[in-house]
Design an enzyme around this catalytic site. Structure first.
Site, mmCIF file in Angstrom:
data_model
loop_
_atom_site.group_PDB
_atom_site.id
_atom_site.type_symbol
_atom_site.label_atom_id
_atom_site.label_comp_id
_atom_site.label_asym_id
_atom_site.label_seq_id
_atom_site.Cartn_x
_atom_site.Cartn_y
_atom_site.Cartn_z
ATOM 1 N N TYR A 60 10.102 4.030 5.158
ATOM 2 C CA TYR A 60 9.279 4.924 5.979
ATOM 3 C C TYR A 60 10.161 5.947 6.695
ATOM 4 C CZ TYR A 60 5.467 1.529 5.329
ATOM 5 O OH TYR A 60 4.511 0.705 4.795
ATOM 6 N N LYS A 74 14.233 -6.542 -3.733
ATOM 7 C CA LYS A 74 13.787 -6.075 -5.050
ATOM 8 C C LYS A 74 14.988 -5.442 -5.741
ATOM 9 C CE LYS A 74 10.675 -5.600 -8.261
ATOM 10 N NZ LYS A 74 10.362 -6.789 -9.080
ATOM 11 N N ASP A 89 7.821 -9.323 -5.194
ATOM 12 C CA ASP A 89 6.624 -9.633 -5.971
ATOM 13 C C ASP A 89 6.451 -11.139 -6.132
ATOM 14 O OD1 ASP A 89 8.985 -9.447 -7.405
ATOM 15 O OD2 ASP A 89 8.087 -8.537 -9.182
ATOM 16 N N ASP A 117 5.619 -4.731 5.899
ATOM 17 C CA ASP A 117 4.268 -4.256 6.189
ATOM 18 C C ASP A 117 3.257 -4.912 5.247
ATOM 19 O OD1 ASP A 117 2.173 -2.814 7.217
ATOM 20 O OD2 ASP A 117 2.889 -0.856 6.563
ATOM 21 N N ASP A 147 0.438 -8.358 6.153
ATOM 22 C CA ASP A 147 -1.016 -8.304 5.993
ATOM 23 C C ASP A 147 -1.495 -9.368 5.011
ATOM 24 O OD1 ASP A 147 -1.031 -6.217 7.750
ATOM 25 O OD2 ASP A 147 -2.051 -4.795 6.439
#
Length: 358
Positions: free
Chosen positions: A141, A191, A224, A248, A252
């Site tokens: 971000y 990742k 993942d 983030d 959630d």
């Protein structure tokens, strides 16, 4: 005994949609706790929101950050509305606050509760109790990049991720310190098989910091695969440390695993204490249910618990957490998103009754 030697100045920003409703719940609960524990709380409320943006062209005034700097903490309801693009609302309020005050830790505790069920959460037989530590100031971000050739067939958008040794080190250190007082296990989301520069760098620095905390075990998981394991075995995790984007998304997902995103809190922390930290529910402004009394205030009230703990008011924080747990046990004091029948105001009233009686 709580430390009452100073006034605790709280900046309350209700924001948009259900943020306004849950902010009212938080204010009522804080007033009750202040009266009971003599916390010295002063609440200053600000109407910074998408509505203000539509009227003035800015979500907050030019001196908004300077105004917040004089407070001990910021309590935010939610930001976002249909008439304002999401990137405008977030970069006009939430992200500037996080960055101006070096709130580099986004802390998201995830728990199962008795009475709250989902296909995965079972508080009695399969308890979930984990914390996601999300890097909050850099990573994916960033503002580095741009769009070129708008409207043409060759239009291009470039968004650069920014990872620094300092940024990775301090978020890793926070995660290891937190884990040392919990289950002593940290899972690092990576990742590195696909992002060939940023994630190998992340892995290297996290391993370096892990070597300084031998009492804490470190595991690395590709994000993942980690997402799948959060669904399959959420009870197996203790502390998860992740970059801005990965944290983030995972937080959630983890909130939904326990039954509802409506109960999920978060803290945006400057661990040095040099700047105010900010506390907010995860759920967003939810325009579809705004004004209907359906909003779950628990995410906001649990955020108040995190804020009180951060400010050193541990007794009041524990009292409020106990009241939250009690209201979640029965359908009559739960909102519909967690299988209950109560309105926002009814849940708030139940919490207030428990605070008065306890």
């Amino acid at each position: 005994m709580d430390d009452t030697r100073k006034t605790r100045a709280i900046a309350l920003i209700p924001g948009d949609g259900i943020g306004v409703e849950v902010a009212a719940s938080a204010r009522a609960v804080l007033d009750a706790l202040d009266a009971r524990h003599d916390l010295g709380i002063r609440i200053d409320e600000f109407d910074w929101s998408c509505q203000r943006y539509l009227e003035t062209g800015a979500l907050m005034p030019p001196d908004g950050l300077d105004t917040l700097r004089d407070h001990d903490a910021v309590l935010l309801g939610a930001v976002g509305w249909a008439d304002v693009p999401d990137h405008v609302s977030l970069w006009g309020l939430l992200i500037p606050i996080r960055r101006a005050f070096s709130q580099y830790v986004n802390l998201r505790p995830v728990r199962s509760f008795t009475g709250v069920t989902s296909p995965l959460a079972d508080a009695e037989n399969r308890p979930i109790d984990l914390v996601i530590v999300r890097e909050n100031n850099e990573g994916e971000y960033s503002q580095v990049g741009g769009r070129f050739g708008q409207g043409s067939a060759e239009e291009t958008a470039i968004q650069e991720a920014v990872f620094t040794r300092r940024g990775i080190s301090r978020i890793a250190d926070y995660a290891f310190e937190l884990a040392s007082g919990r289950g002593r296990h940290v899972t690092s989301a990576t990742k590195s098989n696909g992002l060939v520069h940023s994630m190998p760098f992340w892995d290297e620095v996290v391993r370096e910091r892990a070597a300084l905390r031998p009492e804490v075990d470190l595991a690395e998981e590709h994000v993942d695969a980690l997402a799948a394991k959060l669904v399959l075995r959420p009870e197996s995790f203790d502390v998860i440390v992740a970059s801005n984007l990965f944290g983030d998304i995972l937080s959630d997902l983890a909130a939904a695993v326990t039954g509802s995103i409506g109960i999920a809190p978060s803290a945006n922390l400057d661990p040095t204490g040099q700047n105010p930290s900010m506390f907010e529910p995860v759920h967003g402004s939810a325009p579809d249910i705004a004004g209907k009394g359906l909003a779950n205030p628990v995410g906001m009230l649990w955020s108040v618990v995190l804020m009180l703990d951060h400010l050193g008011s541990s007794e009041a924080a524990a009292r409020l957490m106990s009241a939250i747990e009690e209201t979640l046990r029965e359908p009559a004091t739960r909102t519909a998103d967690v299988g209950g029948t109560a309105s926002t105001e009814q849940v708030t009233a139940a919490v207030l009754d428990l605070l008065a009686a306890g």
